[in-house]
Design a protein around this motif. Structure first.
Motif, PDB file in Angstrom:
ATOM      1  N   ILE A 222       0.531  -1.299  -0.016  1.00 26.36           N
ATOM      2  CA  ILE A 222       0.069   0.060   0.156  1.00 26.36           C
ATOM      3  C   ILE A 222       0.838   1.216   0.145  1.00 26.36           C
ATOM      4  N   MET A 223       0.776   2.154  -1.157  1.00 23.56           N
ATOM      5  CA  MET A 223       1.421   3.414  -1.011  1.00 23.56           C
ATOM      6  C   MET A 223       0.251   4.624  -1.102  1.00 23.56           C
ATOM      7  N   ALA A 224       0.283   5.455  -0.077  1.00 25.69           N
ATOM      8  CA  ALA A 224      -0.961   6.375  -0.024  1.00 25.69           C
ATOM      9  C   ALA A 224      -0.436   7.717   0.412  1.00 25.69           C
ATOM     10  N   TYR A 225      -1.154   8.600  -0.042  1.00 28.20           N
ATOM     11  CA  TYR A 225      -0.977  10.085   0.252  1.00 28.20           C
ATOM     12  C   TYR A 225      -2.059  10.867   0.396  1.00 28.20           C
ATOM     13  N   TRP A 226      -2.218  11.497   1.634  1.00 25.27           N
ATOM     14  CA  TRP A 226      -3.299  12.397   2.069  1.00 25.27           C
ATOM     15  C   TRP A 226      -2.624  13.947   1.862  1.00 25.27           C
ATOM     16  N   GLU A 227      -3.127  14.399   0.681  1.00 17.02           N
ATOM     17  CA  GLU A 227      -2.301  15.890   0.242  1.00 17.02           C
ATOM     18  C   GLU A 227      -2.679  16.821   1.244  1.00 17.02           C
ATOM     19  N   PRO A 228      -1.839  18.000   1.184  1.00 17.92           N
ATOM     20  CA  PRO A 228      -1.994  19.032   1.875  1.00 17.92           C
ATOM     21  C   PRO A 228      -3.285  19.550   1.272  1.00 17.92           C
TER      22      PRO A 228
ATOM     23  N   THR B 200     -12.583  12.005   5.714  1.00 18.15           N
ATOM     24  CA  THR B 200     -12.527  13.300   6.309  1.00 18.15           C
ATOM     25  C   THR B 200     -11.111  13.531   6.941  1.00 18.15           C
ATOM     26  N   ASP B 201     -10.154  12.485   6.924  1.00 16.50           N
ATOM     27  CA  ASP B 201      -8.840  12.425   7.473  1.00 16.50           C
ATOM     28  C   ASP B 201      -7.906  11.456   6.776  1.00 16.50           C
ATOM     29  N   ALA B 202      -6.732  11.502   7.133  1.00 12.24           N
ATOM     30  CA  ALA B 202      -5.511  10.444   6.524  1.00 12.24           C
ATOM     31  C   ALA B 202      -5.904   9.271   7.010  1.00 12.24           C
ATOM     32  N   LYS B 203      -6.225   9.188   8.447  1.00 13.62           N
ATOM     33  CA  LYS B 203      -6.615   7.707   8.929  1.00 13.62           C
ATOM     34  C   LYS B 203      -7.524   6.795   8.531  1.00 13.62           C
ATOM     35  N   LYS B 204      -8.741   7.433   8.079  1.00 14.87           N
ATOM     36  CA  LYS B 204      -9.827   6.994   7.348  1.00 14.87           C
ATOM     37  C   LYS B 204      -9.364   6.298   6.017  1.00 14.87           C
ATOM     38  N   TRP B 205      -8.604   7.383   5.173  1.00 17.22           N
ATOM     39  CA  TRP B 205      -8.212   6.891   4.043  1.00 17.22           C
ATOM     40  C   TRP B 205      -7.372   5.784   3.994  1.00 17.22           C
ATOM     41  N   PHE B 206      -6.432   5.727   4.793  1.00 12.81           N
ATOM     42  CA  PHE B 206      -5.467   4.657   5.095  1.00 12.81           C
ATOM     43  C   PHE B 206      -6.037   3.318   5.565  1.00 12.81           C
ATOM     44  N   GLU B 207      -7.273   3.494   6.549  1.00 11.02           N
ATOM     45  CA  GLU B 207      -7.788   2.353   6.842  1.00 11.02           C
ATOM     46  C   GLU B 207      -8.643   1.742   5.419  1.00 11.02           C
ATOM     47  N   TYR B 208      -9.168   2.507   4.720  1.00  7.72           N
ATOM     48  CA  TYR B 208      -9.845   1.970   3.548  1.00  7.72           C
ATOM     49  C   TYR B 208      -8.937   1.175   2.674  1.00  7.72           C
ATOM     50  N   LEU B 209      -7.966   1.745   2.499  1.00  4.20           N
ATOM     51  CA  LEU B 209      -6.678   1.038   1.505  1.00  4.20           C
ATOM     52  C   LEU B 209      -6.413  -0.323   2.139  1.00  4.20           C
ATOM     53  N   GLU B 210      -6.254  -0.265   3.635  1.00  2.00           N
ATOM     54  CA  GLU B 210      -5.862  -1.515   4.186  1.00  2.00           C
ATOM     55  C   GLU B 210      -6.739  -2.535   4.297  1.00  2.00           C
ATOM     56  N   ASN B 211      -8.094  -2.288   4.392  1.00  2.00           N
ATOM     57  CA  ASN B 211      -9.445  -3.170   4.151  1.00  2.00           C
ATOM     58  C   ASN B 211      -9.720  -3.537   2.716  1.00  2.00           C
ATOM     59  N   PHE B 212      -9.349  -2.600   1.802  1.00  2.00           N
ATOM     60  CA  PHE B 212      -9.335  -2.991   0.161  1.00  2.00           C
ATOM     61  C   PHE B 212      -8.199  -4.118   0.011  1.00  2.00           C
ATOM     62  N   SER B 213      -7.016  -3.881   0.678  1.00  2.00           N
ATOM     63  CA  SER B 213      -6.073  -4.921   0.268  1.00  2.00           C
ATOM     64  C   SER B 213      -6.476  -6.353   1.066  1.00  2.00           C
ATOM     65  N   LEU B 214      -7.039  -6.227   2.057  1.00  2.00           N
ATOM     66  CA  LEU B 214      -7.503  -7.468   2.770  1.00  2.00           C
ATOM     67  C   LEU B 214      -8.603  -8.139   1.907  1.00  2.00           C
ATOM     68  N   GLU B 215      -9.619  -7.417   1.379  1.00  2.00           N
ATOM     69  CA  GLU B 215     -10.521  -7.824   0.499  1.00  2.00           C
ATOM     70  C   GLU B 215      -9.861  -8.533  -0.755  1.00  2.00           C
ATOM     71  N   ILE B 216      -8.811  -7.941  -1.311  1.00  8.39           N
ATOM     72  CA  ILE B 216      -8.343  -8.492  -2.684  1.00  8.39           C
ATOM     73  C   ILE B 216      -7.865 -10.006  -2.064  1.00  8.39           C
ATOM     74  N   LYS B 217      -7.338 -10.017  -0.978  1.00  9.57           N
ATOM     75  CA  LYS B 217      -6.758 -11.172  -0.542  1.00  9.57           C
ATOM     76  C   LYS B 217      -7.718 -12.446  -0.119  1.00  9.57           C
ATOM     77  N   ASN B 218      -8.844 -11.985   0.276  1.00 10.59           N
ATOM     78  CA  ASN B 218      -9.697 -12.725   1.065  1.00 10.59           C
ATOM     79  C   ASN B 218     -11.197 -12.503   0.222  1.00 10.59           C
ATOM     80  N   PRO B 219     -11.502 -13.005  -1.196  1.00  6.68           N
ATOM     81  CA  PRO B 219     -12.378 -12.785  -2.039  1.00  6.68           C
ATOM     82  C   PRO B 219     -13.769 -13.659  -1.531  1.00  6.68           C
ATOM     83  N   LEU B 220     -14.841 -13.169  -1.819  1.00  7.11           N
ATOM     84  CA  LEU B 220     -16.274 -13.779  -1.545  1.00  7.11           C
ATOM     85  C   LEU B 220     -16.355 -15.006  -2.199  1.00  7.11           C
ATOM     86  N   ILE B 221     -16.808 -16.068  -1.435  1.00  7.60           N
ATOM     87  CA  ILE B 221     -16.905 -17.473  -2.203  1.00  7.60           C
ATOM     88  C   ILE B 221     -18.321 -17.579  -2.702  1.00  7.60           C
ATOM     89  N   ILE B 222     -18.264 -17.768  -4.160  1.00  6.43           N
ATOM     90  CA  ILE B 222     -19.375 -17.998  -4.898  1.00  6.43           C
ATOM     91  C   ILE B 222     -19.731 -19.280  -5.370  1.00  6.43           C
TER      92      ILE B 222
END
Length: 374
Positions: free
Chosen positions: A289-295, A349-371
């Motif tokens: 994960i590479m992330a940036y919360w701009e000024p 609304t802040d960097a913490k929420k954005w970074f958490e979103y990316l971390e969760n997205f990464s986990l979802e990639i590695k743990n796909p739904l079972i169909i």
């Protein structure tokens, strides 16, 4: 005289469509999956429902009995490849859908992409969260030329690309967002380029395009790049970009062909443009994960940008951009995810929420739904 009375009992009969196939979607992770776009193999559906009429079927949530938004995905084939549905599945739970005969509702379009010849060969794409564009041949050599992906922030779920181009004033916020992102001589919001002899080897802009699917849940297109010199290595590229409804990130699949006598991995980098003023940076090599919360840019607010690599990487920041380096084999696809968000949309609304979103997205990639389809 005997009188006979005949009593007729009218029993109401409820006619309902017969289920032709049942789809089970299971979430084994510890987090809820919200607004997830799920692809179900069309072949598996045909195995259960071979006479399905593609113009006369519905997908029903068996619990709510309501229709579920869907799309038939073709990809690079003329034949249907997948049935796409958008659903919510709570953690450690299962959702069942049924496919039945019936007239589908008219669904709200949540993704859109198009070539924009009236604006110097731009190619733009968006969903109900965010919008992007990249630059074409017509802009090459001008003072507007840029190499990376551009971000068009938005705070509406409506599709706004066409409106903004028609208005021709997209650097001003007219209530739904604007374009104030700065790409310049960088990879912008997560483009990828060869990295040879410690230098980013930018291509020229894309010269050909192909639209594969276009909503309501997923838009996919290809950008084709002519050969360029990457530090003595001749390279061509095809980039297949997919954006799903509800997602902040596009899926990018790149195929590089390069001129080498012996097969070898080609070093490549994903880049995020960095501003002169301080911002919040996350370089998580372990999760890719590479992330940036701009000024913050005054009244225009704050743009967040992030990329997720699915191959081993090392990361650093130079004077103009964040870089994540990995390698790719000749004529083999490499997949990563990249995108953005805007604080004035209210979701992040802040960097913490954005970074958490990316971390969760990464986990979802590695743990796909079972169909499964029955």
């Amino acid at each position: 005289m005997k009188l006979f009375f005949w009593f007729v009992f009218i029993i109401p009969v409820c006619f309902s469509a017969q289920t032709k196939a049942t789809i089970s979607i299971e979430n084994n992770s510890d987090t809820d999956r919200k607004e997830a776009v799920v692809a179900i193999s069309w072949k598996t559906i045909l195995d259960r429902y071979p006479k399905i009429d593609t113009s006369n079927f519905v997908v029903i949530n068996t619990k709510t009995r309501k229709q579920v938004i869907f799309q038939l995905e073709h990809g690079t084939s003329s034949a249907i490849q997948n049935l796409l549905v958008q659903i919510d599945v709570k953690a450690k739970s299962k959702l069942n859908l049924s496919i039945q005969e019936g007239k589908p509702e008219i669904f709200t379009v949540k993704t859109y992409a198009r070539y924009v010849p009236e604006r110097k060969d731009d190619f733009a794409w968006e969903n109900d969260q965010i919008a992007f564009r990249t630059y074409g041949k017509a802009i090459e050599g001008s003072n507007e030329d840029a190499f990376g992906f551009d971000v068009w922030v938005k705070r509406t779920s409506r599709m706004i690309i066409n409106e903004r181009y028609q208005l021709a004033d997209y650097h001003t916020d007219h209530g739904d967002g604007l374009d104030y992102y700065q790409v310049g001589h960088t990879l912008g919001a997560g483009n990828m380029a060869p990295y040879v002899k410690d230098t980013v080897r930018y291509s020229a802009n894309y010269h050909r395009w192909k639209l594969l699917d276009n909503g309501p849940l997923r838009s996919t297109f290809q950008l084709i790049y002519d050969e360029w010199n990457s530090g003595g290595i001749k390279v061509t590229a095809v980039k297949t970009i997919t954006l799903d409804a509800g997602s902040q990130l596009s899926r990018v699949e790149n195929v590089f062909n390069f001129d080498e006598d012996k097969p070898m991995p080609l070093p490549v980098v994903v880049g995020i443009s960095k501003r002169p003023a301080a911002g919040n940076i996350l370089l998580n090599e372990q999760q890719g994960i590479m992330a940036y919360w701009e000024p913050t840019f005054g009244k225009n607010g704050t743009t967040a940008v992030g990329s997720i690599l699915t191959t081993p990487t090392n990361m650093w920041a130079d004077k103009v951009q964040l870089l994540a380096k990995t390698t790719v084999n000749n004529n083999e696809p490499i997949i990563y995810y990249t995108g953005a968000a805007w604080d004035k949309a209210g979701k992040f609304t802040d960097a913490k929420k954005w970074f958490e979103y990316l971390e969760n997205f990464s986990l979802e990639i590695k743990n796909p739904l079972i169909i499964s389809v029955k």
